[in-house]
Design a protein around this motif. Structure first.
Motif, short mmCIF file in Angstrom:
data_model
loop_
_atom_site.label_atom_id
_atom_site.label_comp_id
_atom_site.label_asym_id
_atom_site.label_seq_id
_atom_site.Cartn_x
_atom_site.Cartn_y
_atom_site.Cartn_z
N LYS A 17 0.83 -1.20 0.00
CA LYS A 17 0.00 0.00 0.00
C LYS A 17 0.87 1.26 0.00
CE LYS A 17 -3.34 -2.62 2.67
NZ LYS A 17 -3.97 -2.79 3.97
N PRO A 18 1.76 1.41 -0.99
CA PRO A 18 2.65 2.58 -0.98
C PRO A 18 1.90 3.91 -1.03
CG PRO A 18 2.84 1.38 -3.06
CD PRO A 18 2.00 0.56 -2.14
N LYS A 19 0.76 3.96 -1.70
CA LYS A 19 0.01 5.22 -1.75
C LYS A 19 -0.50 5.60 -0.37
CE LYS A 19 -1.36 4.85 -6.56
NZ LYS A 19 -2.43 4.71 -7.51
N LYS A 20 -0.91 4.60 0.42
CA LYS A 20 -1.39 4.88 1.77
C LYS A 20 -0.25 5.36 2.66
CE LYS A 20 -5.62 2.59 1.90
NZ LYS A 20 -6.80 2.94 2.61
N LEU A 21 0.92 4.75 2.51
CA LEU A 21 2.08 5.16 3.29
C LEU A 21 2.45 6.60 2.95
CD1 LEU A 21 4.43 4.72 5.21
CD2 LEU A 21 5.65 3.59 3.34
N PHE A 64 14.77 5.00 2.41
CA PHE A 64 13.42 5.36 2.88
C PHE A 64 12.48 5.57 1.70
CE2 PHE A 64 9.96 7.67 4.70
CZ PHE A 64 9.79 7.05 5.93
N ASN A 65 12.97 6.25 0.67
CA ASN A 65 12.17 6.46 -0.54
C ASN A 65 11.79 5.13 -1.17
OD1 ASN A 65 10.94 7.49 -2.79
ND2 ASN A 65 12.67 8.69 -3.48
N GLY A 66 12.69 4.16 -1.12
CA GLY A 66 12.39 2.82 -1.62
C GLY A 66 11.27 2.16 -0.86
N TRP A 67 11.23 2.39 0.45
CA TRP A 67 10.11 1.87 1.26
C TRP A 67 8.81 2.51 0.81
CZ3 TRP A 67 12.46 2.85 6.80
CH2 TRP A 67 13.53 1.97 7.00
N VAL A 68 8.83 3.83 0.66
CA VAL A 68 7.62 4.57 0.31
C VAL A 68 7.10 4.16 -1.07
CG1 VAL A 68 6.69 6.88 -0.18
CG2 VAL A 68 8.19 6.53 1.79
N LYS A 69 8.01 3.87 -1.98
CA LYS A 69 7.60 3.48 -3.33
C LYS A 69 7.33 1.98 -3.45
CE LYS A 69 9.49 7.38 -5.67
NZ LYS A 69 10.09 7.89 -6.88
N ILE A 94 -0.59 -0.15 6.18
CA ILE A 94 0.45 0.13 5.19
C ILE A 94 1.25 -1.09 4.76
CG2 ILE A 94 0.71 2.60 5.66
CD1 ILE A 94 2.90 1.95 7.66
N PHE A 95 1.13 -2.19 5.52
CA PHE A 95 1.88 -3.41 5.20
C PHE A 95 0.98 -4.63 5.27
CE2 PHE A 95 5.06 -0.56 7.05
CZ PHE A 95 6.07 -0.65 6.12
N GLU A 96 1.39 -5.65 4.55
CA GLU A 96 0.74 -6.95 4.66
C GLU A 96 1.82 -8.01 4.79
OE1 GLU A 96 -2.17 -10.05 2.30
OE2 GLU A 96 -2.02 -8.01 1.59
N TYR A 97 1.65 -8.93 5.73
CA TYR A 97 2.60 -10.01 5.91
C TYR A 97 2.35 -11.08 4.85
CZ TYR A 97 5.22 -13.86 7.84
OH TYR A 97 6.11 -14.90 8.00
N ILE A 98 3.40 -11.47 4.15
CA ILE A 98 3.29 -12.50 3.12
C ILE A 98 4.31 -13.60 3.46
CG2 ILE A 98 3.49 -12.99 0.65
CD1 ILE A 98 1.91 -10.65 0.30
N GLU A 99 3.83 -14.80 3.67
CA GLU A 99 4.74 -15.91 3.96
C GLU A 99 5.43 -16.35 2.69
OE1 GLU A 99 3.65 -19.07 6.64
OE2 GLU A 99 1.85 -17.96 7.16
#
Length: 73
Positions: free
Chosen positions: A9-13, A38-43, A67-72
């Protein structure tokens, strides 16, 4: 389980950062990372550690699931 999170959800972040009138350069200093990281996280190009994701959601005063989802693997 590796403990990685996937930023989906980069837009939400980005919107939350702007809503709180925070600057990415200041946030990057709080996490002791470069502004590029940090910009890499946002994008959504770089995935932070689970610990960092929780810290980021706390600083942004939101739920980690916003802003995040856990993916196994």
């Amino acid at each position: 389980m590796t403990g990685d999170v996937q930023l989906i959800k980069p837009k939400k972040l980005k919107a939350r950062i702007e809503e709180l009138d925070l600057k990415q350069v200041e946030l990057s200093k709080q996490f002791n990372v470069s502004t590029q990281t940090f910009n890499g996280w946002v994008k959504g190009r770089i995935t932070p550690s689970l610990e960092t994701a929780f810290k980021l959601s706390k600083i942004l005063d939101c739920q980690i699931e916003d802003i995040f989802e856990y993916i196994e693997d």
